[in-house]
Design an enzyme around this catalytic site. Sequence first.
Site, mmCIF file in Angstrom:
data_model
loop_
_atom_site.group_PDB
_atom_site.id
_atom_site.type_symbol
_atom_site.label_atom_id
_atom_site.label_comp_id
_atom_site.label_asym_id
_atom_site.label_seq_id
_atom_site.Cartn_x
_atom_site.Cartn_y
_atom_site.Cartn_z
ATOM 1 N N SER A 1 0.827 -1.203 0.000
ATOM 2 C CA SER A 1 0.000 0.000 0.000
ATOM 3 C C SER A 1 0.862 1.253 0.000
ATOM 4 O O SER A 1 1.958 1.260 0.591
ATOM 5 C CB SER A 1 -0.903 0.002 1.239
ATOM 6 O OG SER A 1 -1.511 1.259 1.407
ATOM 7 N N TYR B 1 -2.549 -0.288 9.881
ATOM 8 C CA TYR B 1 -2.708 -0.845 8.542
ATOM 9 C C TYR B 1 -1.406 -0.698 7.759
ATOM 10 O O TYR B 1 -0.908 -1.656 7.157
ATOM 11 C CB TYR B 1 -3.848 -0.147 7.809
ATOM 12 C CG TYR B 1 -3.930 -0.502 6.346
ATOM 13 C CD1 TYR B 1 -4.273 -1.789 5.936
ATOM 14 C CD2 TYR B 1 -3.663 0.451 5.362
ATOM 15 C CE1 TYR B 1 -4.348 -2.124 4.592
ATOM 16 C CE2 TYR B 1 -3.738 0.126 4.018
ATOM 17 C CZ TYR B 1 -4.071 -1.164 3.641
ATOM 18 O OH TYR B 1 -4.129 -1.490 2.302
#
Length: 354
Positions: free
Chosen positions: A147, A172
């Site tokens: 990501s 995350y």
Amino acid sequence: MKILVTGTAGFIGSHLAIKLLERGDEIVGLDNINDYYDQNVKYGRLQRTGIIDSLEKGPGIPYGKLITSSTNPNYKFIKLNLEDKEAMMQLFAQEKFDAVCNLAAQAGVRYSLTNPDAYMDSNIIGFMNILESCRHYDVKNLSYASSSSVYGLNEELPFSTNHNVDHPISLYAASKKSNELMAHTYSHLFGIATTGLRFFTVYGPWGRPDMALFLFTKAALEGRKIDVFNNGEMLRDFTYIDDIVEGLIRVIDNPPKANPNWNHETSTSSAPYKIYNIGNNNPVKLMDFITAIENKLGKTIEKNFMPLQAGDVPATYADVNDLVEDLDYKPETPVQEGINKFVDWYLEFFGYNK
């Protein structure tokens, strides 16, 4: 090839599975179909690939059982948790994959502030089980979703895979950086070719209901205000789903090789390991993104300007030079074109056209 694609009830995974099937690959899709967001969207993606024939059949999908698509005999699906190690090992032993693309993960920056355990289960333990299954069942080609959030507090734009990413600002992001480190270890120890893709704000038809485009479109159609964070002073490298899928396919077809001339200032390694950014290389102001939605809908959206949220970064911008040099590919779909396609899908799926 026979390819395991995890996260195939998800946004990117469902699109990827369809493209791979279209070119003749044999696909096993895996997803746990959790309730992080509207499961009907997930069931709709599974219906699209012939795993179920109606949304009502979705809740009846059995756990741990391979289901063959009614529309494509080369596609099978299994409902499974990545953290279920025994079941994962059995699946790998039975199916003997040529390659694995791991797109299943607990997504979302803000959700990680309130539900951290979900990220440990899926993104850490689950990814560990993927690596161990590849190791023990001789899969030498693993690609996986990272990501752009791994860049964290980095303020040097555009973001390069050569930049330091040791300062994440959400769990995350930390879990995705952990995946990259874990993958490198298995590349080094066991010769598994691993490629991580740092996705930059993916959008398009069948997208995630927790993402801005979905939320803004829904609010606009219902006549509600939208929350615009950082007072609209956000830059995002919005990347259309078809561009993401093309990049993934090129990565699957071209697993990395060890680089004996590597150094610490590059994203290569003495192991068969590689990290790529995949973004549009063209950051868009959030307010311009909203204007594109308004253009398509033919209406003005009321806005509620808010401060920057915890875990968010004010700007993302992908350096994709490695993607161009290694794979001869650069995402280029214009934002207005991508938004138009999304809104057309949204109106159809949620029945506005009726």
